[in-house]
Design a protein around this motif. Structure first.
Motif, PDB file in Angstrom:
ATOM      1  N   ASN A 105      43.056  33.759  38.225  1.00 43.90           N
ATOM      2  CA  ASN A 105      41.982  33.477  39.195  1.00 43.90           C
ATOM      3  C   ASN A 105      40.905  34.515  38.979  1.00 43.90           C
ATOM      4  O   ASN A 105      41.108  35.513  38.275  1.00 43.90           O
ATOM      5  CB  ASN A 105      42.523  33.546  40.637  1.00 43.90           C
ATOM      6  CG  ASN A 105      41.571  32.894  41.666  1.00 43.90           C
ATOM      7  OD1 ASN A 105      40.491  32.393  41.320  1.00 43.90           O
ATOM      8  ND2 ASN A 105      41.984  32.917  42.922  1.00 43.90           N
ATOM      9  N   ASP A 132      38.249  37.872  43.155  1.00 42.56           N
ATOM     10  CA  ASP A 132      37.220  37.682  44.180  1.00 42.56           C
ATOM     11  C   ASP A 132      37.064  38.867  45.121  1.00 42.56           C
ATOM     12  O   ASP A 132      36.057  38.986  45.815  1.00 42.56           O
ATOM     13  CB  ASP A 132      37.560  36.445  45.032  1.00 42.56           C
ATOM     14  CG  ASP A 132      37.484  35.153  44.239  1.00 42.56           C
ATOM     15  OD1 ASP A 132      36.434  34.889  43.654  1.00 42.56           O
ATOM     16  OD2 ASP A 132      38.487  34.418  44.219  1.00 42.56           O
ATOM     17  N   ASN A 135      35.674  28.168  39.485  1.00 34.50           N
ATOM     18  CA  ASN A 135      36.806  28.283  38.563  1.00 34.50           C
ATOM     19  C   ASN A 135      36.771  27.247  37.442  1.00 34.50           C
ATOM     20  O   ASN A 135      37.576  27.327  36.524  1.00 34.50           O
ATOM     21  CB  ASN A 135      38.117  28.187  39.343  1.00 34.50           C
ATOM     22  CG  ASN A 135      38.510  29.546  39.914  1.00 34.50           C
ATOM     23  OD1 ASN A 135      37.770  30.514  39.786  1.00 34.50           O
ATOM     24  ND2 ASN A 135      39.677  29.610  40.535  1.00 34.50           N
TER      25      ASN A 135
HETATM   26  N1  GLU Z   1      38.170  31.923  43.080  1.00 32.86           N
HETATM   27  C1  GLU Z   1      38.030  31.159  44.277  1.00 32.86           C
HETATM   28  C2  GLU Z   1      39.315  31.220  45.106  1.00 32.86           C
HETATM   29  O1  GLU Z   1      40.371  31.409  44.587  1.00 32.86           O
HETATM   30  C3  GLU Z   1      37.735  29.686  44.037  1.00 32.86           C
HETATM   31  C4  GLU Z   1      36.541  29.349  43.184  1.00 32.86           C
HETATM   32  C5  GLU Z   1      36.468  27.826  42.947  1.00 32.86           C
HETATM   33  O2  GLU Z   1      37.069  27.080  43.687  1.00 32.86           O
HETATM   34  O3  GLU Z   1      35.827  27.381  42.000  1.00 32.86           O
HETATM   35  O4  GLU Z   1      39.303  31.051  46.290  1.00 32.86           O
END
Ligand code: GLU
Length: 379
Positions: A141, A144, A156
């Protein structure tokens, strides 16, 4: 030779991106049953010989539920705090569900510079390769909790495409609530047609996603087409499919609705893959039609074919190369700083020394440092 669609199990290395809404319900939290079914699909894929990497969203959504944050837009520090809380739960859920199939999960949290700076990129790539060598499933991930607006992937889809190119995957699957690409938004246009195979990402395909330069919401069709460009340009096929039903991976193989994007046929070097996938080029060079033809013929970009440039780039930075209409056609490592580039724009290579007062490189971008990112225009 044109690539053909194959069953998922015929791929060697598959990156699966999972959208937040699939994994997390605003009120109830983690969708445990869905994740359990997905992990069974992943296990089956691995048994058929494929290596699997997961790019999982959902940290912010999960943390938001745990912390009881409002449904309205979050302030930066609120979403960072939500991600800090949610990521632990998310990683735990993945580890527990994969371990039911005797699969070890390894968490990787990336920041933008981990893929955009070459040295850090090589380092992150080595870690992921080691996890795969040891039979683990990397669960990736964006980090963030420390990412801020200026220095984040933000979505993502593009992160997953970057991971796919970084690891030399041959298939990227984007699972979200979007089941594929339509010729127009299906919600507002009854004539919208579904496209199950996309041989190349042409300007027409970009237009279907909402226009090349338009700003659509995070994770909308625009970021999926951006991801497609990055992945297919590096020889990795991409599938967009709905992840809403249980066992979404099995459904793809059983003929469920999905859009398949063919990988580009031309083999590219690892260095060119890295150049093509850079998310934020440091500047832009606009070129004329003659230079565009030369690039398609495999030549270097000379200053004479450049009509204008902008940005704040230095020699060695990646820049985007645009045609006269502003459409990106290539990316490359520029041999000049922006100030120098401006001065030699439109000049013959033999004039460079006179203009700059010192001998420079003949090419603005050498062909070894240049990669085409759009198909050749027709006609
Ligand atoms: N990195 C974010 C999260 O894990 C999500 C980004 C996305 O949904 O594109 O909450």
């Amino acid at each position: 030779m044109t690539a053909r669609r194959k069953p998922l199990s015929a791929h060697k290395r598959i990156v699966i991106k999972i959208g937040s809404a699939l994994l997390v319900d605003r009120a109830a939290g983690l969708k445990a049953g869905w994740l359990e079914a997905l992990c069974a699909d992943i296990s089956r894929l691995r048994e058929s010989g494929a290596e699997v990497l997961v790019v999982s969203s959902g940290a912010i959504a999960m943390g938001r539920t745990v912390l009881g944050l409002p449904a309205t837009a979050l302030k930066l520090e609120e979403s960072q705090a939500a991600a800090a809380v949610g990521q632990i739960a998310l990683a735990q859920a993945w580890a527990a569900n994969l371990s039911r199939h005797s699969i070890v999960a390894g968490q990787i949290l990336l920041t933008l510079s981990d893929t955009e700076e070459r040295r850090r990129y090589l380092n992150a790539r080595a870690t992921i390769a080691e996890l795969l060598r040891r039979g683990a499933v990397p669960v990736i991930n964006e980090n963030d909790t420390v990412a801020t607006t200026e220095i984040r992937y933000g979505d993502n889809d593009r992160l997953a495409a970057r991971v796919a190119t970084m690891t030399g995957a041959d298939l990227l699957i984007l699972l979200s609530d979007i089941d594929g690409l339509y010729t127009a938004p299906p919600a507002t246009n009854p004539d919208a047609e579904f496209l199950s195979e996309i041989p190349a990402i042409t300007p027409e395909i970009e237009a279907m996603a909402g226009g090349a330069g338009s700003e659509l919401s995070r994770g909308g069709m625009k970021t999926k087409i951006d991801a497609g460009r990055i992945a297919t340009g590096a020889g990795c096929a991409m599938i967009i499919a709905s992840g809403k039903p249980d066992h979404p991976l099995s459904l793809i193989d059983e003929g469920g609705r999905s859009s398949w994007f063919a990988p580009s046929g031309s083999p590219v070097t690892a260095r060119k893959t890295w150049i093509a996938g850079q998310l934020e080029p440091a500047g832009r060079l606009v070129i004329d039609a003659g230079a565009e033809r030369a690039l398609h013929a495999g030549k270097s970009l000379l200053p004479a074919g450049v009509t204008s440039c902008d940005g704040a780039f230095h020699r060695g930075d990646t820049v985007a190369v645009l045609d006269a209409s502003g459409r990106e056609i290539a990316r490359g490592i520029c041999g000049y700083d922006i100030e120098e580039a401006r001065r030699i724009t439109g000049r013959k290579s033999t004039e460079i020394e006179t203009v700059l007062g010192y001998p420079g490189r003949a090419a603005m971008i050498h062909r070894d440092d240049l990669v085409l990112t759009a198909p050749r225009p027709r006609g």
